[in-house]
Enzyme design. Structure first.
Site, PDB file in Angstrom:
ATOM      1  CE1 TYR A 144     -20.929 -12.594-102.305  1.00 26.13           C
ATOM      2  CE2 TYR A 144     -19.086 -10.956-101.634  1.00 26.13           C
ATOM      3  CZ  TYR A 144     -19.602 -11.627-101.308  1.00 26.13           C
ATOM      4  OH  TYR A 144     -19.487 -12.940 -99.914  1.00 26.13           O
ATOM      5  CE  LYS A 196     -32.765 -22.627-106.027  1.00 31.05           C
ATOM      6  NZ  LYS A 196     -33.739 -23.881-105.101  1.00 31.05           N
ATOM      7  CG  ASP A 240     -31.268 -26.506-103.089  1.00 29.47           C
ATOM      8  OD1 ASP A 240     -30.664 -26.842-104.738  1.00 29.47           O
ATOM      9  OD2 ASP A 240     -33.023 -26.218-103.198  1.00 29.47           O
ATOM     10  CG  ASP A 286     -19.040 -15.928 -98.496  1.00 31.83           C
ATOM     11  OD1 ASP A 286     -17.964 -15.792 -97.957  1.00 31.83           O
ATOM     12  OD2 ASP A 286     -19.355 -15.204 -98.186  1.00 31.83           O
ATOM     13  CG  ASP A 321     -16.991 -19.737 -93.580  1.00 28.42           C
ATOM     14  OD1 ASP A 321     -16.784 -19.460 -94.039  1.00 28.42           O
ATOM     15  OD2 ASP A 321     -17.174 -18.739 -92.569  1.00 28.42           O
TER      16      ASP A 321
HETATM   17  C1  IPM Z   1     -15.004 -14.027 -97.623  1.00 31.39           C
HETATM   18  C2  IPM Z   1     -15.548 -13.475 -96.973  1.00 31.39           C
HETATM   19  C3  IPM Z   1     -15.570 -11.641 -97.396  1.00 31.39           C
HETATM   20  C4  IPM Z   1     -16.973 -12.698 -98.586  1.00 31.39           C
HETATM   21  C5  IPM Z   1     -16.733 -10.693 -97.164  1.00 31.39           C
HETATM   22  C6  IPM Z   1     -15.532 -10.159 -95.596  1.00 31.39           C
HETATM   23  C7  IPM Z   1     -16.362  -9.116 -98.063  1.00 31.39           C
HETATM   24  O1  IPM Z   1     -16.294 -13.681 -96.227  1.00 31.39           O
HETATM   25  O2  IPM Z   1     -13.426 -13.389 -98.465  1.00 31.39           O
HETATM   26  O3  IPM Z   1     -15.306 -15.756 -97.643  1.00 31.39           O
HETATM   27  O4  IPM Z   1     -17.431 -12.262 -98.619  1.00 31.39           O
HETATM   28  O5  IPM Z   1     -16.001 -12.659-100.587  1.00 31.39           O
HETATM   29 MN    MN Z   2     -16.679 -15.780 -96.562  1.00 31.56          MN
END
Ligand code: IPM
Ligand code: MN
Ligand code: NAD
Length: 365
Positions: free
Chosen positions: A141, A189, A221, A245, A249
């Site tokens: 990032y 990794k 992975d 990240d 999710d």
């Molecule tokens: C999160 C989001 C952010 C990230 C994006 C929107 C910059 O996906 O907070 O999980 O990748 O950190």
């Molecule tokens: Mn995210």
């Protein structure tokens, strides 16, 4: 107790969910006699349109002068053709960098009532309770160089970490593991990347300071599979920025919905609080968004910025109660064969507010 919170609601469902979080916070503060000073500023797409920048200076100044920042979400399809540094998301990344928090705590807790909402079998997810500690200021990032060289038809980003950056987030993860089940899984990794070899070596160095914590290392992975197969195996999961990240999710599958997940970023000048989900353009403006992730994020503000543990726990317990009573938002209504009541964003917020109020009043009697 006085708490100055800046709300940057952002785009899409950001304003809808933060409104509910703020109204729950107001209720809790009023009952406890705490003073909340809440201001709102623009960030993301709405700021690009109105101010010409995804992070206007007055938003940044107000953030730096607050005790805590609550962010809704940023991003929208109309900005998709912009380069990364001009997009709504750039405003969030600039805010994260300026506030300085490097440890992003993303708890993923499987509420029993939501088991039916997960495609995983109930016996797999029952009791799952994971705390992801995602490094938030390094890796791909923020690493340089980064460029899309169109003439060359080539683009590159840099995954870079220093030993100090890994050590400081590891230390926070180990300290949190000490307060939980004393197990830490570090994700990397290291079979391919030098940066992951540095990561693993540094995690092992910090581990020596915490002999009571059992440490394991997993490749990212394999970890993405283990998480779905045996989520109960994990306590604290420590990751670099991008892996965290993605895996956080993925953990929405365990909790039943992305709309359930809160986060808190600590370790910097001002803590930043954000639900894990994005601006959800597909459901924005329709009252369909689940505000519980944002409301649980509000609880984290009280815990980490207000030292108001009882109040934070009261919000979490009110969320559990509302789910026990059968109330759902549309994202939580999968397999709703019992005809449970499906509420709008505002109605769900109001339910939590009423519930936390009656719980706190009962406790004070
Ligand atoms: C999160 C989001 C952010 C990230 C994006 C929107 C910059 O996906 O907070 O999980 O990748 O950190
Ligand atoms: Mn995210
Ligand atoms: P998203 O998280 O916005 O949505 C993914 C899916 O989950 C969608 O189907 C959405 O409807 C659903 N969803 C998300 N939150 C929900 C909620 N609270 N209640 C019910 N359903 C919910 O991810 P995306 O669609 O990949 O990204 C949309 C935009 O959001 C992009 O611009 C992205 O960059 C941005 N984003 C911002 C943040 C942030 O600001 N913290 C985080 C992630 C994504």
């Amino acid at each position: 107790m006085k708490l100055k919170i800046l709300v940057t609601a952002g785009d899409g469902i950001g304003p809808e969910v933060t409104n509910e979080a703020v109204s729950v916070l107001h209720e809790v503060a009023e009952i406890g006699g705490h003073k909340l000073e809440i201001t709102a500023k623009r960030i993301g797409g709405v700021a690009i349109v109105k101010d010409g920048s995804p992070l206007p200076k007055d938003t940044l100044d107000a953030a730096l002068a607050s005790d805590a920042v609550l962010l809704g979400a940023v991003g929208g399809n109309e900005f998709n053709s912009l380069p990364p540094d001009k997009r709504p998301e750039a405003g969030l990344l600039q805010l994260r960098a300026a506030l300085g928090g490097f440890a992003n705590l993303r708890p993923a807790f499987a509420f029993k009532e939501l088991a039916v909402n997960s495609p995983l079998r109930p016996e797999i997810i029952d009791g799952a309770d994971i705390l992801f500690v995602r490094e938030l200021l390094g890796g791909l990032y923020f690493g340089a160089p980064r460029e899309w060289n169109k003439a060359k038809g080539e683009a590159w980003n840099t995954m870079r970490y220093t030993r100090e950056e890994v050590a400081r987030v590891s230390r926070i993860a180990f300290e949190l593991a000490m307060k939980r089940r004393k197990k830490l899984t570090s994700v990397d990794k290291a079979n391919v990347l030098e940066v992951s070899q540095l990561w693993r070596a540094t995690v092992n160095e910090v581990a020596a300071e915490f002999p009571a914590v059992t440490v394991e290392h997993q490749y990212v992975d394999a970890m993405s599979m283990h998480l779905m197969n045996q989520p109960r195996n994990y306590d604290v999961v420590l990751t670099e920025n991008l892996f965290g990240d993605i895996l956080s999710d993925e953990s929405a599958v365990i909790t039943g919905s992305l709309g359930m997940l809160p986060s808190a970023t600590i370790g910097g000048k001002v803590n930043l609080y954000e639900p894990v989900h994005g601006s959800a353009p597909d459901i924005a403006g329709k009252g369909l968004a689940n505000p519980l992730g944002a409301i649980l994020t509000g609880a984290l503000i009280l815990r980490h910025s207000g030292a108001l543990e009882a109040e934070a726990a009261a919000i979490e317990s009110a969320v559990r109660k509302v789910l026990e009573q059968g109330f759902r938002t549309p994202d939580l209504a999968r397999g709703n064969s019992q005809g449970l009541p499906v509420l709008s964003t505002k109605e769900m917020g109001a339910k939590v507010r009423e519930t936390v109020k009656s719980q706190l009043l009962a406790a004070s009697r």
